[in-house]
Write an enzyme that holds these catalytic residues in place. Sequence first.
Site, short mmCIF file in Angstrom:
data_model
loop_
_atom_site.label_atom_id
_atom_site.label_comp_id
_atom_site.label_asym_id
_atom_site.label_seq_id
_atom_site.Cartn_x
_atom_site.Cartn_y
_atom_site.Cartn_z
N ASP A 178 89.45 15.34 119.63
CA ASP A 178 88.32 15.33 118.69
C ASP A 178 87.29 14.30 119.13
OD1 ASP A 178 88.11 17.14 116.66
OD2 ASP A 178 89.42 16.06 115.26
N LYS A 234 92.32 27.34 114.83
CA LYS A 234 92.58 26.63 116.09
C LYS A 234 93.83 27.19 116.76
CE LYS A 234 90.14 22.70 114.29
NZ LYS A 234 90.18 21.61 113.33
N GLN A 254 93.82 16.83 111.43
CA GLN A 254 92.84 17.54 110.58
C GLN A 254 92.36 16.63 109.46
OE1 GLN A 254 91.78 20.82 111.29
NE2 GLN A 254 90.25 20.32 109.76
#
Length: 294
Positions: free
Chosen positions: A120, A53, A97
Amino acid sequence: MAADLILGKDVSEKIYANLRERISVLKSKGIIPGLAVVLVGDDPASQIYVGMKDKKCKELGINSYQCILPATTTQDELIAKIRELNSDDKVSGILVQLPLPRHIDESAVIKAIDPSKDVDCFHPFNLGKMVIGEAELLPATPAGIHQMMVQSGIKIAGKHVVIVGRSNIVGKPLANILMQKDENADATVTVVHSRTANFTDLIKQADILIVAIGRPRFITADMVKEGAVIIDVGTNRIDDPSAKNGKRLVGDVDFDSVKDKVSAITPVPGGVGPMTICMLMNNTVIAAEMRVKE
Ligand code: NAP
């Protein structure tokens, strides 16, 4: 007739070209999109994802902020870090994460993220907006699958889409995206899972079959309709003595047998995979654009 291959790399390149233009528009207004990725602990797979990322942000000109916290971080400390990022104007998007260490409640952490920075799209506020067709941000993998089909010219409207798997990150949101009243959606969606009766009968009816179960080569040629479109989301590492590291990545679909029966199919690797990070970058740019409009 050989099936068309739908390749995430090709589709994502088109989306990246569009993102580069939008990022330069933002920069002309003095805004640089910024993505903060929070990693708790030292899980090697998570470290690889965070690194990917960071690299993609740098390629696109998005500021990347990595917050690496020790595995001993408490839930309160993690939430305090998220609140700090929520109020940081340089940060357009925040991603935690997953998975988190077991002593931390993932749901509580996700709910602490400012929904306008929830790139997300796991926050219940954003999932609710998605369900009622008012989404600004969409979950990355389902949005990526949708975009793959749209950009590859696959007609979704009026088609019977069968989704295999009902997880919160793939199956459920994807069903919602594809059933929206929208000319690029408008599908009739069936979702099947491990408790579904008449499983094979249902998936054989699919014009578009999307499989996200995490079972290597589970779907075989006898289970699919002639001419169907197949989207394989599965990523399974299986033993392969002929491979350099003894492992091989395969999907949930038995590609070799299915490809000769269908009209289009995504391979694994190279299919859906590249779309997830692409849509995360898209969400980061959307989140930055939303701040300009505020
Ligand atoms: P998950 O949370 O484990 O959910 C799996 C789903 O599949 C569940 O709904 C389960 O049913 C269903 N299922 C499992 N075995 C089944 C069977 N034999 N018959 C019918 N249904 C079955 O998985 P996930 O997170 O959605 O991920 C699925 C796969 O997609 C994994 O291989 C994952 O690595 C991959 N993935 C790839 C990407 C990407 O970027 N390419 C992103 C996300 C996920 P129940 O609900 O009844 O248990």
